[in-house]
Design a protein around this motif. Structure first.
Motif, PDB file in Angstrom:
ATOM      1  N   GLY A   1       0.829  -1.323  -0.013  1.00 25.01           N
ATOM      2  CA  GLY A   1       0.022   0.055  -0.164  1.00 25.01           C
ATOM      3  C   GLY A   1       0.769   1.169  -0.013  1.00 25.01           C
ATOM      4  O   GLY A   1       0.556   2.295  -0.717  1.00 25.01           O
ATOM      5  N   GLY A   2       1.998   1.263   0.766  1.00 23.91           N
ATOM      6  CA  GLY A   2       2.925   2.413   0.834  1.00 23.91           C
ATOM      7  C   GLY A   2       3.500   2.584  -0.653  1.00 23.91           C
ATOM      8  O   GLY A   2       3.635   3.867  -0.879  1.00 23.91           O
ATOM      9  N   LEU A   3       3.976   1.540  -1.042  1.00 21.62           N
ATOM     10  CA  LEU A   3       4.743   1.428  -2.384  1.00 21.62           C
ATOM     11  C   LEU A   3       3.762   2.170  -3.407  1.00 21.62           C
ATOM     12  O   LEU A   3       4.004   3.144  -4.023  1.00 21.62           O
ATOM     13  N   PHE A   4       2.401   1.657  -3.394  1.00 21.62           N
ATOM     14  CA  PHE A   4       1.739   2.115  -4.567  1.00 21.62           C
ATOM     15  C   PHE A   4       1.101   3.694  -4.419  1.00 21.62           C
ATOM     16  O   PHE A   4       1.291   4.508  -5.349  1.00 21.62           O
TER      17      PHE A   4
ATOM     18  N   ALA B   1      -1.370   1.531 -12.451  1.00 23.10           N
ATOM     19  CA  ALA B   1      -2.630   1.123 -13.150  1.00 23.10           C
ATOM     20  C   ALA B   1      -2.765  -0.306 -13.297  1.00 23.10           C
ATOM     21  O   ALA B   1      -3.888  -0.886 -12.755  1.00 23.10           O
ATOM     22  N   ASN B   2      -1.947  -1.089 -13.361  1.00 20.82           N
ATOM     23  CA  ASN B   2      -2.027  -2.718 -13.547  1.00 20.82           C
ATOM     24  C   ASN B   2      -1.954  -3.357 -12.113  1.00 20.82           C
ATOM     25  O   ASN B   2      -2.658  -4.098 -11.819  1.00 20.82           O
ATOM     26  N   ALA B   3      -0.610  -2.952 -11.541  1.00 22.56           N
ATOM     27  CA  ALA B   3      -0.264  -3.974 -10.568  1.00 22.56           C
ATOM     28  C   ALA B   3      -0.977  -3.670  -9.218  1.00 22.56           C
ATOM     29  O   ALA B   3      -1.584  -4.481  -8.612  1.00 22.56           O
ATOM     30  N   LEU B   4      -1.468  -2.317  -9.024  1.00 25.61           N
ATOM     31  CA  LEU B   4      -2.051  -1.967  -7.925  1.00 25.61           C
ATOM     32  C   LEU B   4      -3.530  -2.578  -8.207  1.00 25.61           C
ATOM     33  O   LEU B   4      -4.230  -2.991  -7.349  1.00 25.61           O
ATOM     34  N   ASP B   5      -4.087  -2.457  -9.405  1.00 23.87           N
ATOM     35  CA  ASP B   5      -5.450  -3.117  -9.651  1.00 23.87           C
ATOM     36  C   ASP B   5      -5.437  -4.664  -9.222  1.00 23.87           C
ATOM     37  O   ASP B   5      -6.248  -4.936  -8.465  1.00 23.87           O
TER      38      ASP B   5
END
Length: 77
Positions: free
Chosen positions: A14-17, A67-71
């Motif tokens: 969560g912190g990374l994103f 966009a992608n990995a977070l999703d």
């Protein structure tokens, strides 16, 4: 997919994103993993497994991480 497949804890991911999203919003994406790499260094995380996981989930540059990995993470955490 199990949570064990994630390379970091939900808190760290969560912190990374959040960090990468903020940087992309402020500076745009230069089609590299610059902000992701900076976060990894700042948080002393193991680079290779995290980058491999991000790329497996469509995160080949910072805007794709957001966009992608977070999703993918949000749908599976």
């Amino acid at each position: 997919l199990s949570r064990a497949a994630f390379p970091l804890s939900n808190e760290l991911l969560g912190g990374l994103f959040a960090s990468v999203a903020d940087q992309v919003e402020l500076h745009g994406c230069d089609h590299s993993l610059r902000f992701t790499e900076e976060w990894i260094a700042r948080n002393t995380q193991s680079r290779d497994p995290l980058i491999a996981w991000l790329e497996e989930n469509g995160g080949y540059c910072d805007c794709e991480v957001v966009a992608n990995a977070l999703d993918h993470w949000q749908q599976n955490k």
